[in-house]
Design a protein around this motif. Sequence first.
Motif, PDB file in Angstrom:
ATOM      1  N   LYS A 106      38.539 -38.412 -43.962  1.00  0.00           N
ATOM      2  CA  LYS A 106      37.692 -37.676 -43.133  1.00  0.00           C
ATOM      3  C   LYS A 106      38.146 -37.062 -41.710  1.00  0.00           C
ATOM      4  O   LYS A 106      38.887 -38.209 -41.339  1.00  0.00           O
ATOM      5  CB  LYS A 106      36.181 -37.939 -43.171  1.00  0.00           C
ATOM      6  N   HIS A 147      35.559 -45.010 -45.719  1.00  0.00           N
ATOM      7  CA  HIS A 147      35.534 -46.573 -45.530  1.00  0.00           C
ATOM      8  C   HIS A 147      34.304 -47.556 -45.863  1.00  0.00           C
ATOM      9  O   HIS A 147      34.339 -48.491 -46.322  1.00  0.00           O
ATOM     10  CB  HIS A 147      36.245 -46.989 -44.381  1.00  0.00           C
ATOM     11  N   TYR A 148      32.999 -46.903 -45.858  1.00  0.00           N
ATOM     12  CA  TYR A 148      31.924 -47.277 -46.219  1.00  0.00           C
ATOM     13  C   TYR A 148      31.820 -48.022 -47.711  1.00  0.00           C
ATOM     14  O   TYR A 148      31.306 -48.855 -48.142  1.00  0.00           O
ATOM     15  CB  TYR A 148      30.559 -46.622 -45.913  1.00  0.00           C
ATOM     16  N   LYS A 190      33.041 -51.592 -47.934  1.00  0.00           N
ATOM     17  CA  LYS A 190      32.173 -52.490 -47.100  1.00  0.00           C
ATOM     18  C   LYS A 190      31.798 -53.544 -48.522  1.00  0.00           C
ATOM     19  O   LYS A 190      31.326 -53.184 -49.411  1.00  0.00           O
ATOM     20  CB  LYS A 190      31.280 -52.248 -46.132  1.00  0.00           C
ATOM     21  N   GLU A 216      24.599 -47.557 -33.460  1.00  0.00           N
ATOM     22  CA  GLU A 216      25.843 -48.149 -32.669  1.00  0.00           C
ATOM     23  C   GLU A 216      25.165 -48.197 -31.349  1.00  0.00           C
ATOM     24  O   GLU A 216      24.644 -47.118 -30.750  1.00  0.00           O
ATOM     25  CB  GLU A 216      26.970 -47.101 -32.753  1.00  0.00           C
ATOM     26  N   ARG A 263      35.607 -39.832 -26.747  1.00  0.00           N
ATOM     27  CA  ARG A 263      35.808 -39.311 -27.948  1.00  0.00           C
ATOM     28  C   ARG A 263      35.090 -38.144 -27.955  1.00  0.00           C
ATOM     29  O   ARG A 263      34.759 -37.595 -28.981  1.00  0.00           O
ATOM     30  CB  ARG A 263      35.522 -40.274 -29.272  1.00  0.00           C
ATOM     31  N   ASP A 265      29.652 -36.896 -38.826  1.00  0.00           N
ATOM     32  CA  ASP A 265      30.545 -38.081 -38.484  1.00  0.00           C
ATOM     33  C   ASP A 265      29.986 -39.344 -39.307  1.00  0.00           C
ATOM     34  O   ASP A 265      30.919 -39.912 -39.620  1.00  0.00           O
ATOM     35  CB  ASP A 265      30.215 -38.387 -36.919  1.00  0.00           C
ATOM     36  N   HIS A 310      29.507 -41.284 -44.948  1.00  0.00           N
ATOM     37  CA  HIS A 310      28.983 -42.829 -45.089  1.00  0.00           C
ATOM     38  C   HIS A 310      27.470 -42.949 -45.710  1.00  0.00           C
ATOM     39  O   HIS A 310      27.314 -43.772 -46.840  1.00  0.00           O
ATOM     40  CB  HIS A 310      29.051 -43.542 -43.886  1.00  0.00           C
ATOM     41  N   LYS A 352      24.071 -42.701 -32.009  1.00  0.00           N
ATOM     42  CA  LYS A 352      24.837 -43.426 -31.103  1.00  0.00           C
ATOM     43  C   LYS A 352      24.071 -43.766 -29.786  1.00  0.00           C
ATOM     44  O   LYS A 352      23.191 -43.228 -29.474  1.00  0.00           O
ATOM     45  CB  LYS A 352      25.944 -42.461 -30.560  1.00  0.00           C
ATOM     46  N   GLN A 376      25.965 -54.477 -42.082  1.00  0.00           N
ATOM     47  CA  GLN A 376      26.668 -55.029 -40.861  1.00  0.00           C
ATOM     48  C   GLN A 376      25.877 -55.091 -39.585  1.00  0.00           C
ATOM     49  O   GLN A 376      24.879 -54.141 -39.435  1.00  0.00           O
ATOM     50  CB  GLN A 376      27.951 -54.603 -40.526  1.00  0.00           C
TER      51      GLN A 376
HETATM   52  C1  BG6 Z   1      33.450 -43.467 -38.452  1.00  0.00           C
HETATM   53  C2  BG6 Z   1      32.975 -42.855 -37.365  1.00  0.00           C
HETATM   54  O1  BG6 Z   1      33.773 -42.948 -39.522  1.00  0.00           O
HETATM   55  O2  BG6 Z   1      32.835 -44.561 -38.730  1.00  0.00           O
HETATM   56  C3  BG6 Z   1      32.674 -43.355 -36.213  1.00  0.00           C
HETATM   57  O3  BG6 Z   1      33.913 -41.241 -37.054  1.00  0.00           O
HETATM   58  C4  BG6 Z   1      31.909 -44.591 -36.379  1.00  0.00           C
HETATM   59  O4  BG6 Z   1      32.102 -42.384 -35.258  1.00  0.00           O
HETATM   60  C5  BG6 Z   1      32.534 -45.223 -37.454  1.00  0.00           C
HETATM   61  O5  BG6 Z   1      31.814 -45.423 -35.118  1.00  0.00           O
HETATM   62  C6  BG6 Z   1      31.658 -46.620 -37.708  1.00  0.00           C
HETATM   63  O6  BG6 Z   1      32.357 -47.431 -38.717  1.00  0.00           O
HETATM   64  P1  BG6 Z   1      31.972 -48.734 -38.737  1.00  0.00           P
HETATM   65  O7  BG6 Z   1      32.878 -49.552 -39.945  1.00  0.00           O
HETATM   66  O8  BG6 Z   1      32.297 -49.547 -37.663  1.00  0.00           O
HETATM   67  O9  BG6 Z   1      30.661 -49.157 -39.063  1.00  0.00           O
END
Ligand code: BG6
Length: 484
Positions: free
Chosen positions: A151, A181-182, A185, A219, A226, A238, A243, A335, A369
């Motif tokens: 993405k 990438h989720y 996990k 987060e 960024r 984002d 995700h 965030k 997580q």
């Molecule tokens: C990314 C976002 O796709 O995922 C980031 O662009 C975010 O803003 C991140 O911090 C979170 O990934 P993870 O694996 O740390 O939960």
Amino acid sequence: ELKDNTIVIVLGASGDLAKKKTYPALFGLYRQGFLPRDVKIVGYARTKMDEAEYYKRITSYIKVPEEEEAAAQLEEFKKLSTYVAGDYEDGAAFDNLNKHLEEIESHYQSKECNRLFYLALPPSVFIPVAKNLKEHCYVSKGGINRIIVEKPFGKDLESARELLGSLKQYWSEDETFRIDHYLGKEMVKNMLVLRFANVALGAAWDKNSISNVQITFKEPFGTEGRGGYFDEFGIIRDVLQNHLLQVLCILAMERPVSFSAEDIRDEKVKVLRAIPPIEQSDTLLGQYVAANGKPGYLDDDTVPHNSVCPTFAATTLWIHNPRWEGVPFILKAGKALNEAKVEVRIQFKDVTQGIFKDISRNELVLRIQPSEAVYLKLNTKTPGLYTRAIPTEMDLTYKRRFSDTKIPEAYEALILDALKGDHSNFVRHDELDHAWKIFTPILHWIEGKSGQRPRPVNYPYGSRGPKELDPFITKYGYKRSTEG
Ligand code: BG6
């Protein structure tokens, strides 16, 4: 199945994603013996640098484990890795890359050569790179070519269709691996097993038993550095549209006929198709302000001083099918909050009153997580010579239960899947299309396409989120436990 004689080519090798995620994951796979035999890794980017500089960059985020052999493995890993500098738009530069790849391949025993191209690149160069790779670096003599992309896949339905349409001219769906990438996990991958390998859970998995579902991403840091990227995209693009929506699909889908990629993704698409576009009235937007000695979003120099970009969003999705009609799925992400946490919280309905009063609801929490865990809040009689129920927890914390097992990194799992050609944990083109249909109207509203831009409510850096959040969740039926 893994193919021998594979080269992994990382495009954007000097960028953030490559050094933070791609190379550490490749090294992780290498040291655990998961890369194909004779693998080689080639970095490509615009920056001119010598080998020493390249090694410094690609290893800067690799945490060498304490085991004795790890440092030696890192040296071996470096030896597998080479670098080519070149422009992204220039065909001749890709001819040069191809020469380098052919040189490596000339040492392979068999004629079959396979190439996995990993695009760790900004979206502005996706298309020229995809085109140049196809035209200049594609092996046609009996090997496999695959491309991994990340993405952002567009900014809304229209731009996503345009992007996907352009990529499709060069790379088929079968060759394309779209990362979310989720999906790599461990706890997200566990969800299918939890749901479909347990009668006890499966039986309660619907509107008759479940009151509401929350999928939460928190987060503890802001956009620090960024801001430029973030302000253009916002928290919804984002995190929520990709995700969290992917997690929702896995929680809500019907049982797939098999574990094959298409069977799984067919079921996910059915969920997405049953969700109408998000309503404004189901959405709460926030932006963090300075607090606790930390700067506000607007204090970030890379952010326009009057930005109304949300850094927090909560929004409720509805799935119109017989299993889920009327059950709110609340996605929330922010965030600069008080903690780092990603979890799913499934709250069951009230137990029939009568013999019980004020009794807490059952909740099943899947903590993605940090510290993977599954726990179920159960009412239990307090031990003693009287009858009183209190909420307790049945707790499966991975660190305790699987203490000897290393939990794989998401990127390790996904790169390995791509090397094997397994698409199950990658996003299919139609999933993306439907995901954008759900989110595009609300994004356009936020961006002022239909009038004035809505102003997000403020929340202090380091807080739990806007004060409006609790009433928002309560509106959808969430009830706090009475105790515990
Ligand atoms: C990314 C976002 O796709 O995922 C980031 O662009 C975010 O803003 C991140 O911090 C979170 O990934 P993870 O694996 O740390 O939960």
